[in-house]
Motif scaffolding. Structure first.
Motif, mmCIF file in Angstrom:
data_model
loop_
_atom_site.group_PDB
_atom_site.id
_atom_site.type_symbol
_atom_site.label_atom_id
_atom_site.label_comp_id
_atom_site.label_asym_id
_atom_site.label_seq_id
_atom_site.Cartn_x
_atom_site.Cartn_y
_atom_site.Cartn_z
ATOM 1 N N LEU A 228 0.840 -1.200 0.000
ATOM 2 C CA LEU A 228 0.000 0.000 0.000
ATOM 3 C C LEU A 228 0.873 1.246 0.000
ATOM 4 O O LEU A 228 2.040 1.200 0.390
ATOM 5 N N ALA A 229 0.271 2.348 -0.434
ATOM 6 C CA ALA A 229 1.040 3.584 -0.570
ATOM 7 C C ALA A 229 0.805 4.533 0.606
ATOM 8 O O ALA A 229 -0.300 4.613 1.131
ATOM 9 N N ASN A 249 1.681 7.150 -13.543
ATOM 10 C CA ASN A 249 0.318 7.647 -13.431
ATOM 11 C C ASN A 249 -0.433 6.796 -12.430
ATOM 12 O O ASN A 249 -0.195 5.591 -12.323
ATOM 13 N N ARG A 255 -7.985 -2.867 -8.375
ATOM 14 C CA ARG A 255 -6.717 -3.574 -8.393
ATOM 15 C C ARG A 255 -6.951 -5.063 -8.573
ATOM 16 O O ARG A 255 -7.882 -5.620 -8.004
ATOM 17 N N ARG A 270 -8.458 -6.976 -4.472
ATOM 18 C CA ARG A 270 -7.707 -6.308 -3.421
ATOM 19 C C ARG A 270 -8.002 -6.918 -2.063
ATOM 20 O O ARG A 270 -7.177 -6.936 -1.171
ATOM 21 N N SER A 373 1.936 0.892 -17.106
ATOM 22 C CA SER A 373 1.763 2.317 -16.807
ATOM 23 C C SER A 373 3.047 3.038 -17.232
ATOM 24 O O SER A 373 4.148 2.519 -17.069
ATOM 25 N N GLU A 397 -6.313 10.766 -11.550
ATOM 26 C CA GLU A 397 -6.485 11.337 -10.215
ATOM 27 C C GLU A 397 -5.175 11.693 -9.521
ATOM 28 O O GLU A 397 -5.184 12.178 -8.408
ATOM 29 N N MET A 400 1.788 8.186 -8.626
ATOM 30 C CA MET A 400 2.425 7.341 -7.617
ATOM 31 C C MET A 400 3.917 7.560 -7.766
ATOM 32 O O MET A 400 4.457 7.374 -8.876
ATOM 33 N N LYS A 402 7.585 6.214 -6.739
ATOM 34 C CA LYS A 402 8.097 4.938 -6.236
ATOM 35 C C LYS A 402 9.605 4.982 -5.983
ATOM 36 O O LYS A 402 10.366 5.509 -6.800
ATOM 37 N N ARG A 413 1.773 -0.473 4.472
ATOM 38 C CA ARG A 413 1.713 0.865 3.908
ATOM 39 C C ARG A 413 3.053 1.526 4.222
ATOM 40 O O ARG A 413 3.311 1.870 5.368
ATOM 41 N N TRP A 417 6.091 3.440 -1.851
ATOM 42 C CA TRP A 417 5.169 4.068 -2.795
ATOM 43 C C TRP A 417 4.535 5.263 -2.086
ATOM 44 O O TRP A 417 4.074 5.128 -0.955
ATOM 45 N N LYS A 421 -2.468 12.887 -4.785
ATOM 46 C CA LYS A 421 -3.757 12.912 -5.483
ATOM 47 C C LYS A 421 -4.297 14.325 -5.582
ATOM 48 O O LYS A 421 -3.920 15.194 -4.790
ATOM 49 N N ASP A 429 -6.482 14.099 0.514
ATOM 50 C CA ASP A 429 -6.978 12.818 0.004
ATOM 51 C C ASP A 429 -8.411 12.655 0.506
ATOM 52 O O ASP A 429 -8.877 13.410 1.347
ATOM 53 N N ASP A 432 -11.768 6.419 3.270
ATOM 54 C CA ASP A 432 -12.769 5.366 3.095
ATOM 55 C C ASP A 432 -13.285 4.964 4.468
ATOM 56 O O ASP A 432 -12.500 4.555 5.320
ATOM 57 N N ARG A 549 -17.154 1.900 -2.180
ATOM 58 C CA ARG A 549 -15.913 1.200 -2.476
ATOM 59 C C ARG A 549 -16.158 -0.309 -2.349
ATOM 60 O O ARG A 549 -15.791 -0.924 -1.350
HETATM 61 P P1 ATP Z 1 -5.003 2.155 -0.550
HETATM 62 O O1 ATP Z 1 -4.874 1.169 -1.651
HETATM 63 O O2 ATP Z 1 -3.778 2.982 -0.359
HETATM 64 O O3 ATP Z 1 -5.619 1.622 0.699
HETATM 65 P P2 ATP Z 1 -7.145 3.167 -1.989
HETATM 66 O O4 ATP Z 1 -7.549 1.821 -2.368
HETATM 67 O O5 ATP Z 1 -8.189 4.115 -1.512
HETATM 68 O O6 ATP Z 1 -6.015 3.227 -0.943
HETATM 69 P P3 ATP Z 1 -5.714 4.988 -3.402
HETATM 70 O O7 ATP Z 1 -5.419 5.713 -2.165
HETATM 71 O O8 ATP Z 1 -6.508 5.713 -4.400
HETATM 72 O O9 ATP Z 1 -6.461 3.690 -3.237
HETATM 73 O O10 ATP Z 1 -4.304 4.501 -4.045
HETATM 74 C C1 ATP Z 1 -3.715 3.263 -3.981
HETATM 75 C C2 ATP Z 1 -4.220 2.378 -5.111
HETATM 76 O O11 ATP Z 1 -3.918 2.942 -6.368
HETATM 77 C C3 ATP Z 1 -3.542 1.036 -5.204
HETATM 78 O O12 ATP Z 1 -4.078 0.135 -4.269
HETATM 79 C C4 ATP Z 1 -3.801 0.625 -6.642
HETATM 80 O O13 ATP Z 1 -5.029 -0.062 -6.704
HETATM 81 C C5 ATP Z 1 -3.994 1.933 -7.361
HETATM 82 N N1 ATP Z 1 -2.993 2.263 -8.410
HETATM 83 C C6 ATP Z 1 -3.291 2.930 -9.533
HETATM 84 N N2 ATP Z 1 -2.222 3.131 -10.299
HETATM 85 C C7 ATP Z 1 -1.181 2.562 -9.660
HETATM 86 C C8 ATP Z 1 0.205 2.451 -9.949
HETATM 87 N N3 ATP Z 1 0.744 2.957 -11.051
HETATM 88 N N4 ATP Z 1 0.988 1.807 -9.042
HETATM 89 C C9 ATP Z 1 0.454 1.291 -7.916
HETATM 90 N N5 ATP Z 1 -0.845 1.373 -7.593
HETATM 91 C C10 ATP Z 1 -1.667 2.002 -8.439
#
Ligand code: ATP
Length: 574
Positions: A228-229, A249, A255, A270, A373, A397, A400, A402, A413, A417, A421, A429, A432, A549
């Protein structure tokens, strides 16, 4: 281990809220359990029969449980229903009625935890004609052999209401305590869990031999818990943290993790559910990939061929369905942007650096509907700024960032990454939240039985849900109607057992749905319990509902710690 022992431990766990006490209690259970039964005991603690990707559902509705209680305790169904209305918890009904049994069973036998687990598995597996009666009979048999306390937990389990508030982290700590007397073995345990997503398997291997968890490797057809990021609020902060880094991007789809061995393909969501059957087009494209064995991840987006642009997230989610799959595949053709590779032809790639993984990814893709990507290397914060602006211009949106040298950090997390946004108000941000209750319509909305949601976030430290916002705006009429219908089906008389709350909605609901919420600010408030200290918790200011979601489950809401981090980030931004 006798199930009665486990049931007493559950009773104790419910009374405790401190993580340490819970860890201690669970370690006590593991110390007394055989390695072979630890898998089943772990699932019982988690309230599941198998990890989500096995797709084993108990399939027992409350009506069946009511009938089984009636048959085991010797009371009419009507009486069970009446008591349920009064107590609001079928587990408590079973406990009280089994305590005043009208018919004593002649041959009540003590049950082992394994026996209870196996019986539940049999209940889940009975299918086809006559299966409903079979399920009721099997449950009634178990209840016949149960003490009132055992009956309470069995009924809660089969109706999906066993919420002990024990998080994965507490189970991992408890295992470590079992062998070492402290948390020192936690890291190895956690890594094993992140690689196989099966706590039961980790527990039994660990009790067999604590060293074995260090030997866990990525395996095909066992989904890996997704990396996770983290989030930061400016390109400068990102550059300061990572230095030279890769920018991709950020696509706003859903996912998927694809496992492939020759023609054998499975797709995991996911949430780590097996969703292969929903995406025959992706399966076919994965079969055609040249590499024989691989695991990769990507973001799936539906493409509008007529308008030559991607569909929105909501439209893309039409592809997540159980029926009408072929038609929807035609209407919403998918592209999957592959962004990471975790396993390739016998080699675990999770320990390799991003740069190496990316190189391997680019060798395999593009292929069929899989694309890669775009990637840019940022040498300065200005480069990040430019890439971010460019992504917004394209209607995406965000980006990322890395870390070029970082491994794939499964299940965590981390700053390997970092997401940047587009902002919503002053916020960096959206968050959720899990829906835990709802309000009736008032004023103009009085025609709806729906006027807003009470949302909570998950605190993995305590295993509890904590409220963070009352969300009264952002709904279309259709959404209000949908919520009215969906939520009225999961109303409960009592608040969820693992919820910390101070504000009471018109109705409580079973935590099930996750919604994305935008807001302007985070403030401290006495009404919400998120991260509450000295009577003040964190709360969203001007929260508004953005979208459902469906790809997240109730444990995957934003966490309390993330809300606190966002509060700090927003304070710095101001
Ligand atoms: P999180 O996954 O961090 O809990 P989230 O599901 O709400 O949060 P975001 O915060 O919008 O999602 O961002 C993370 C998600 O972005 C990743 O889980 C993945 O599904 C998606 N994503 C889109 N593009 C990429 C990319 N280039 N590399 C990695 N993840 C990406």
């Amino acid at each position: 281990m006798l199930f009665s022992k486990l049931a007493s431990a559950f009773e104790e766990v419910e009374k405790r809220s401190g993580r340490l006490e819970m860890t201690d209690l669970l370690a006590g259970i593991y110390r007394e359990s055989e390695a072979t039964e630890a898998r089943k005991i772990t699932y019982l603690i988690q309230g599941i029969l198998a990890p989500p990707y096995e797709g084993i559902d108990l399939g027992m509705g409350e009506r069946f449980a009511v009938q089984a209680i009636s048959s085991a305790a010797g009371y009419a169904v009507k009486k069970v229903d009446e008591d349920y209305k009064k107590l609001g918890d079928l587990g408590l009904v079973a406990e009280s009625l089994l305590g005043e049994k009208r018919q004593q069973s002649l041959s009540a036998q003590e049950m082992s935890a394994s026996y209870v687990y196996d019986s539940m598995l049999r209940i889940s597996k009975s299918a086809g004609a006559g299966s409903q009666d079979m399920k009721i009979k099997l449950l009634a048999e178990m209840l016949n052999n149960s003490t009132p306390q055992e009956g309470k937990f069995i009924v809660r389990f089969v109706t999906g209401q066993l919420r002990l508030g024990v998080g994965d982290a507490t189970i991992l700590d408890a295992l470590s305590f079992t062998a070492a007397g402290d948390k020192s073995l936690r890291e190895g345990l956690e890594r094993a869990y992140n690689l196989c997503s099966d706590l039961g398997h980790v527990a039994s291997s660990f009790l067999e031999s604590p060293e074995s968890v260090l030997e866990f490797r990525v395996e095909l057809f066992k989904p890996i818990r997704p990396a996770l990021a983290e989030r930061l609020s400016t390109p400068e902060d990102i550059f300061e943290k990572l230095g030279k880094c890769a920018i991709e991007n950020k696509f706003d789809g859903f996912r998927m993790q694809v496992h492939k061995k020759g023609k054998n393909v499975e797709i995991y969501s996911r949430k780590l559910e097996k969703i292969t059957f929903m995406y025959p087009d992706v399966v076919e494209a994965a079969r055609a990939i040249k590499a024989g064995e691989m695991i990769f991840e990507g973001e799936a987006l539906a493409f509008n061929e007529k308008k030559n642009r991607f569909y929105s997230f909501q439209e893309t989610m039409h592809r997540r369905r159980k029926y009408g799959i072929a038609e929807s595949a035609k209407e919403y053709p998918l592209y999957v942007y592959a962004f990471d590779i975790l396993y390739l032809n016998g080699e675990d790639y999770t320990q390799r650096s991003y740069s190496e993984r990316r190189k391997a990814l680019e060798k395999v893709f593009p292929s069929g509907l899989f694309r890669v990507s775009e990637k840019k290397i940022a040498e300065s914060s200005a480069d990040i700024e430019k890439a971010f602006a460019h992504s917004l211009e394209q209607g995406l949106e965000g980006i990322m960032a890395k870390d070029l040298g970082a491994p794939y950090v499964a299940g965590a997390r981390k700053f390997a990454w970092i997401k940047l946004k587009k902002s919503y108000g002053k916020s960096v941000d959206t968050i959720d939240v899990v829906v835990v209750g709802y309000y009736l319509g008032r004023g103009q909305r009085a025609e709806f039985e729906f006027g807003g949601l009470l949302g909570a976030v998950y605190n993995p430290e305590s295993g509890k849900l904590e409220t963070v916002a009352k969300i009264g705006s952002g709904y279309s009429e259709e959404e209000m109607r949908n919520f009215e219908e969906m939520l009225s089906e999961i109303k409960t008389p009592e608040p969820p057992a693992d919820l910390e709350w101070k504000i009471k909605p018109d109705f409580w609901v079973k935590p099930k749905y996750v919604v994305e919420v935008a807001f302007d600010d985070i403030t401290l408030s006495p009404t919400h319990t998120c991260g509450m200290k000295r009577d003040k918790g964190y709360a969203l200011r001007f929260p508004r509902m953005m979208r459902m979601r469906a790809d997240k489950d109730e444990k995957e809401s934003t966490t309390t710690q993330e809300v606190i981090e966002m509060y700090q980030l927003m304070k710095e931004k101001k």
